[in-house]
Enzyme design. Structure first.
Site, mmCIF file in Angstrom:
data_model
loop_
_atom_site.group_PDB
_atom_site.id
_atom_site.type_symbol
_atom_site.label_atom_id
_atom_site.label_comp_id
_atom_site.label_asym_id
_atom_site.label_seq_id
_atom_site.Cartn_x
_atom_site.Cartn_y
_atom_site.Cartn_z
ATOM 1 N N SER A 165 4.599 -18.930 1.131
ATOM 2 C CA SER A 165 5.677 -18.035 0.739
ATOM 3 C C SER A 165 5.720 -16.874 1.704
ATOM 4 O O SER A 165 4.717 -16.529 2.321
ATOM 5 C CB SER A 165 5.453 -17.506 -0.682
ATOM 6 O OG SER A 165 6.353 -16.465 -0.994
ATOM 7 N N TYR A 196 -0.190 -14.044 -6.929
ATOM 8 C CA TYR A 196 0.721 -14.861 -6.123
ATOM 9 C C TYR A 196 0.545 -14.556 -4.639
ATOM 10 O O TYR A 196 0.368 -15.462 -3.820
ATOM 11 C CB TYR A 196 2.166 -14.593 -6.550
ATOM 12 C CG TYR A 196 3.174 -15.487 -5.879
ATOM 13 C CD1 TYR A 196 3.310 -16.819 -6.255
ATOM 14 C CD2 TYR A 196 4.005 -15.003 -4.875
ATOM 15 C CE1 TYR A 196 4.240 -17.648 -5.630
ATOM 16 C CE2 TYR A 196 4.937 -15.811 -4.254
ATOM 17 C CZ TYR A 196 5.053 -17.135 -4.636
ATOM 18 O OH TYR A 196 5.969 -17.957 -4.020
#
Length: 342
Positions: A166, A179
Site C-alpha cells: 500500500s 496497517y
C-alpha cells in the site's frame, strides 16, 4: 493523514488496464501454470484470480469466505480452479493447504497474497491485541504463505510471488498504525528476500514484487461505501466515473469508528476527502499480477510498484539505473553532509 504529503505525478496515471495489460494481450500467457490467490473470494482478489485464469493459469482460491463464485468465473476460461478454506495466519493449516493444492493442481508457480485489514484506531484508543491482529492478517499471513511456497520454487528454480502492499507503507499514517507497519514490512521483506534469491543465482527465475493496487474502493477495514456500479470482467476503460459525480460511488462515512471520528474530527474530514480519490479499476491490479507472473517484468523484481504507473515506462529506465538511484524501494534520507553509513 496529511494529504499534503502525497505528490502529484506530472505524467497521467492509469486507472484501468492498458496496452500490454489488456486481457486480450495476456490471454494464455501463463498457460499451464498453477497459481494460489489468497483472499480471492471477493474484491481485488477475485479479479486477480480471474485475470490469472484468463492468462491460462489454473487457480487455487484460498479464503475463509465462500469462493464458489470466483471458481465459476475462473473455470469460464477453460482452466482448473479449486477452493480452499484457510486462515492464512494458521501456519500448520497453510502448509496442509499447499500440499493439497499441489496434489490436485500441481506444483505452485504463482503466489499472490491479497488480504488486509485496517482498524482505523490510534494507539491510545486501541489494544495491543487489536493492533497485533491487524499485523497478523496483513503481514504474518504473507510470510506464512511465502514460507510454505518458496522452498518448492527454489527447488524448481522458477516462480513469482506478489504481495499487496500500500502507499501507506511508504508514508507515516497516524490512526492506522497496524496497517502502516504491516504494509511497510511487506515492502521491506519483498526486497530482502529477492536479495537472497539474487545471492543464490535465482533472481532471473524467481521474482518477488510488492504492489500498491491503486486507489481501489474496497471494503478494507472500516472504510464504508456502496458500489453502485458492478465490475464486469473484462474491464472497459470507462472507470472511474467523473470525479465528484454520484455515479459509481456513494460514500456512507469516512473510515474511522464513531468514537475515533468524534475525538479527531479533522481526521474524519480528511478521510472523506481522501475517499474521493479512490477511483482505480480493480482490474488494473489484477492484470498487472497476470503480467508480472509471465516474467516480463523481471527487471523490476524485488521492487515496490504502483500499478497506476506505466509499467513499460518504469522498466525502460533499466534495473541498474533504478537500483542506483534507490527508486521503487524504501529508504531513509538525512540532512546534507550525512549519509546512512555502515
Amino acid at each position: 493523514m496529511d494529504l499534503g504529503q502525497f505528490g502529484i505525478s506530472a505524467v497521467p496515471l492509469h486507472n484501468s488496464p492498458y496496452g500490454p495489460l489488456l486481457p486480450e494481450h495476456l490471454a494464455g500467457s501463463n498457460k499451464g501454470k498453477v497459481a494460489i490467490v489468497k483472499g480471492a473470494a471477493q474484491g481485488i482478489g477475485k479479479k486477480i484470480a480471474e485475470a490469472l485464469a484468463n492468462s491460462g493459469a489454473n487457480v487455487a482460491i484460498v479464503d475463509l469466505k465462500d469462493g464458489s463464485e470466483t471458481k465459476t468465473a475462473c473455470e469460464s476460461f477453460n482452466v482448473k480452479a479449486a477452493c480452499y478454506s484457510c486462515d492464512v495466519t494458521d501456519v500448520e493449516r497453510m502448509r496442509t493447504v499447499v500440499e493439497d493444492i499441489e496434489k490436485v493442481l500441481g506444483p505452485i508457480d504463482i503466489l499472490v497474497k491479497n488480504a488486509g485489514m485496517n482498524r482505523g484506531r490510534p494507539i491510545c484508543m486501541d489494544t495491543f491485541e487489536g493492533y497485533w491482529r491487524c499485523f497478523e492478517v496483513n503481514y504474518k499471513s504473507v510470510m506464512n504463505c511465502i514460507f510454505a511456497v518458496l522452498p518448492g520454487m527454489r527447488e524448481r528454480k522458477s516462480g513469482t510471488i506478489i504481495s499487496m502492499a500500500s502507499r501507506a507503507g511508504t508514508h507515516d499514517c497516524p490512526l492506522a498504525l497496524g496497517y502502516t507497519d504491516s504494509k511497510t514490512a511487506i515492502i521491506r521483506a519483498t526486497a530482502s528476500i529477492q536479495g537472497e534469491l539474487e545471492m543464490d543465482g535465482l533472481g532471473e527465475t524467481i521474482q518477488m514484487f510488492s504492489l500498491h493496487p491503486g486507489g481501489v474502493p474496497t471494503a478494507l477495514g472500516s472504510c464504508k461505501y456502496i458500489l453502485t456500479r458492478s465490475y464486469n470482467y473484462p474491464m472497459v476503460n470507462q472507470w472511474p466515473p467523473v470525479p465528484g459525480s454520484e455515479e459509481g460511488l456513494q460514500y456512507q462515512s469516512a473510515g474511522f469508528p464513531a468514537d475515533v471520528a468524534q475525538r479527531y474530527p479533522e481526521a474524519e474530514k480528511t478521510m472523506k476527502q481522501f475517499l474521493t480519490y479512490l477511483r482505480t479499476d480493480p482490474g488494473l491490479c489484477a492484470m498487472t499480477c497476470a503480467y508480472l507472473a509471465t516474467g516480463r517484468g523481471k527487471q523490476l523484481r524485488g521492487m515496490y510498484l504502483d500499478v497506476r504507473q506505466d509499467i513499460g515506462r518504469v522498466a525502460a529506465r533499466g534495473r541498474s539505473a533504478l537500483q542506483k538511484a534507490g527508486l521503487y524501494s524504501l529508504k531513509m534520507d538525512f540532512i546534507e553532509d550525512y549519509a546512512n553509513e555502515v
